[in-house]
Motif scaffolding. Structure first.
Motif, PDB file in Angstrom:
ATOM      1  N   UNK A   1       0.807  -1.186   0.099  1.00  0.00           N
ATOM      2  CA  UNK A   1      -0.089  -0.010  -0.142  1.00  0.00           C
ATOM      3  C   UNK A   1       0.895   1.234  -0.014  1.00  0.00           C
ATOM      4  N   UNK A   2       1.980   1.278   0.680  1.00  0.00           N
ATOM      5  CA  UNK A   2       2.701   2.324   1.041  1.00  0.00           C
ATOM      6  C   UNK A   2       3.588   2.785  -0.731  1.00  0.00           C
ATOM      7  N   UNK A   3       3.811   1.606  -1.577  1.00  0.00           N
ATOM      8  CA  UNK A   3       4.228   1.886  -2.779  1.00  0.00           C
ATOM      9  C   UNK A   3       3.241   2.529  -3.721  1.00  0.00           C
ATOM     10  N   UNK A   4       2.005   2.045  -3.554  1.00  0.00           N
ATOM     11  CA  UNK A   4       0.933   2.945  -4.392  1.00  0.00           C
ATOM     12  C   UNK A   4       0.799   4.334  -4.065  1.00  0.00           C
ATOM     13  N   UNK A   5       0.986   4.790  -2.655  1.00  0.00           N
ATOM     14  CA  UNK A   5       0.789   6.041  -2.128  1.00  0.00           C
ATOM     15  C   UNK A   5       1.854   6.702  -2.697  1.00  0.00           C
ATOM     16  N   UNK A   6       3.294   6.181  -2.448  1.00  0.00           N
ATOM     17  CA  UNK A   6       4.450   6.832  -2.922  1.00  0.00           C
ATOM     18  C   UNK A   6       4.301   7.154  -4.394  1.00  0.00           C
ATOM     19  N   UNK A   7       3.611   6.382  -5.359  1.00  0.00           N
ATOM     20  CA  UNK A   7       3.689   6.426  -6.577  1.00  0.00           C
ATOM     21  C   UNK A   7       2.668   7.659  -6.914  1.00  0.00           C
ATOM     22  N   UNK A   8       1.675   7.623  -6.388  1.00  0.00           N
ATOM     23  CA  UNK A   8       0.551   8.930  -6.450  1.00  0.00           C
ATOM     24  C   UNK A   8       1.152   9.963  -5.965  1.00  0.00           C
ATOM     25  N   UNK A   9       1.973  10.033  -4.989  1.00  0.00           N
ATOM     26  CA  UNK A   9       2.330  11.413  -4.544  1.00  0.00           C
ATOM     27  C   UNK A   9       3.553  11.847  -5.384  1.00  0.00           C
ATOM     28  N   UNK A  10       4.379  10.872  -5.902  1.00  0.00           N
ATOM     29  CA  UNK A  10       5.202  11.219  -7.163  1.00  0.00           C
ATOM     30  C   UNK A  10       4.658  11.709  -8.313  1.00  0.00           C
ATOM     31  N   UNK A  11       3.666  11.261  -8.864  1.00  0.00           N
ATOM     32  CA  UNK A  11       2.886  11.519 -10.093  1.00  0.00           C
ATOM     33  C   UNK A  11       2.505  13.075  -9.689  1.00  0.00           C
ATOM     34  N   UNK A  12       1.732  12.996  -8.539  1.00  0.00           N
ATOM     35  CA  UNK A  12       1.195  14.512  -8.361  1.00  0.00           C
ATOM     36  C   UNK A  12       2.261  15.475  -8.475  1.00  0.00           C
ATOM     37  N   UNK A  13       3.344  15.462  -7.573  1.00  0.00           N
ATOM     38  CA  UNK A  13       4.488  16.304  -7.532  1.00  0.00           C
ATOM     39  C   UNK A  13       4.998  16.658  -8.920  1.00  0.00           C
ATOM     40  N   UNK A  14       5.086  15.476  -9.658  1.00  0.00           N
ATOM     41  CA  UNK A  14       5.908  15.565 -11.102  1.00  0.00           C
ATOM     42  C   UNK A  14       5.099  16.359 -12.026  1.00  0.00           C
ATOM     43  N   UNK A  15       3.683  16.333 -11.984  1.00  0.00           N
ATOM     44  CA  UNK A  15       2.882  17.109 -12.799  1.00  0.00           C
ATOM     45  C   UNK A  15       2.616  18.446 -12.140  1.00  0.00           C
TER      46      UNK A  15
END
Length: 132
Positions: A1-15
């Motif tokens: 679950x942590x991996x999914x959250x980190x991926x969402x945070x990274x995607x939001x930050x990059x956009x």
């Protein structure tokens, strides 16, 4: 679950680094799907507001305050109260959908202005130092 959250945070930050990017992406996707130009612009504004709130909050926090998102939330609540009062006086009732849409679009314009100003201030502070 942590991996999914980190991926969402990274995607939001990059956009969200440059809020013009999600605006253009949403605009061209809406136009590609056949929406008229004005509806595509309004949809782009609505979605980009989320990214602008995050960016402006981060820029306010970088300037030394720790309540960046709360300032924006306070603005939205005050403007909502004022517009709701005007709507109640003029029409005798409050249309919540129109009120939320108006507050959200005003937030877009405010956060766009703040994003530009705070980005200039942040770049100048980082380039010239805080002693200037």
């Amino acid at each position: 679950m942590s991996v999914i959250w980190d991926a969402l945070v990274y995607a939001y930050a990059s956009v969200a680094v440059i809020p013009v990017i999600p605006f253009l992406i949403v605009f061209y996707l809406a136009r590609w799907r056949g929406q008229e130009r004005n509806r595509a612009i309004k949809l782009s504004m609505d979605i980009t507001t989320v990214f602008l709130i995050g960016c402006v909050s981060m820029l306010l926090n970088r300037l030394g305050t720790s309540f960046g998102p709360y300032i924006l939330l306070l603005f939205m609540l005050v403007v909502g109260g004022l517009l709701g009062g005007v709507q109640n006086r003029v029409r005798g009732k409050v249309d919540a959908r129109k009120l939320v849409r108006a507050v959200w679009r005003l937030t877009f314009f405010l956060t766009t202005l703040l994003y530009v100003l705070l980005t200039i201030v942040d770049i100048s502070i980082r380039a010239f130092g805080k002693s200037a």
